[in-house]
Write a protein that holds these residues in place. Structure first.
Motif, mmCIF file in Angstrom:
data_model
loop_
_atom_site.group_PDB
_atom_site.id
_atom_site.type_symbol
_atom_site.label_atom_id
_atom_site.label_comp_id
_atom_site.label_asym_id
_atom_site.label_seq_id
_atom_site.Cartn_x
_atom_site.Cartn_y
_atom_site.Cartn_z
ATOM 1 N N CYS A 1 0.729 -1.419 0.062
ATOM 2 C CA CYS A 1 -0.071 0.101 -0.047
ATOM 3 C C CYS A 1 0.771 1.378 -0.090
ATOM 4 C CB CYS A 1 -0.997 0.013 1.213
ATOM 5 S SG CYS A 1 -0.126 0.174 2.710
ATOM 6 N N SER B 1 -4.124 -8.259 -6.043
ATOM 7 C CA SER B 1 -3.819 -6.844 -6.312
ATOM 8 C C SER B 1 -2.634 -6.492 -5.039
ATOM 9 C CB SER B 1 -4.828 -6.122 -5.567
ATOM 10 O OG SER B 1 -5.260 -6.305 -4.327
ATOM 11 N N ALA C 1 0.871 -4.910 -6.554
ATOM 12 C CA ALA C 1 1.609 -3.981 -5.923
ATOM 13 C C ALA C 1 3.058 -3.968 -5.580
ATOM 14 C CB ALA C 1 0.916 -3.386 -4.779
ATOM 15 N N ALA D 1 3.461 4.877 -7.392
ATOM 16 C CA ALA D 1 2.088 4.399 -7.105
ATOM 17 C C ALA D 1 1.297 5.418 -7.854
ATOM 18 C CB ALA D 1 2.039 4.670 -5.586
#
Length: 107
Positions: free
Chosen positions: A43, A91, A95, A105
């Motif tokens: 993230c 996902s 990432a 990002a």
């Protein structure tokens, strides 16, 4: 047609990297080089007192002639997404792969 969001391959259940890639077969110790990432590689949020690194995702280049692995820390929220499986796992892996290749990002 289901295409993965990434180009990574997960180790088959019950296998080690040494089983899949012979260059890693006799590795018993590791030497860490460099500084650990200060953010979650999935993230990309910074680690702090609440968001801590909970697990690592390791990438092994299969074409390596010497055993080299890249260890990427992942926060608890992203670990939970990975463990739920399905598109959430895809996902997280996409990432981490993007981080590995140095892509910015988009969020």
């Amino acid at each position: 047609m289901n295409r993965p969001l990434h180009g990574l391959e997960e180790l088959p259940e019950g296998k080690t990297i040494g089983d899949v890639c012979p260059v890693f077969s006799n590795v018993v110790k590791e030497l860490r080089v460099g500084k650990r990432s200060t953010c979650c590689t999935a993230c990309r949020k910074p680690f702090n007192a609440i968001r801590k690194p909970r697990k690592e995702i390791r990438l092994y280049p299969l074409e390596a002639v010497v055993p080299v692995a890249f260890a990427y820390p992942v926060c608890g929220v992203c670990v939970a997404m990975y463990q739920r499986g399905g598109i959430e796992r895809e996902s997280v892996l996409a990432a981490v792969e993007s981080f590995h290749y140095g892509n910015k990002a988009s969020q």
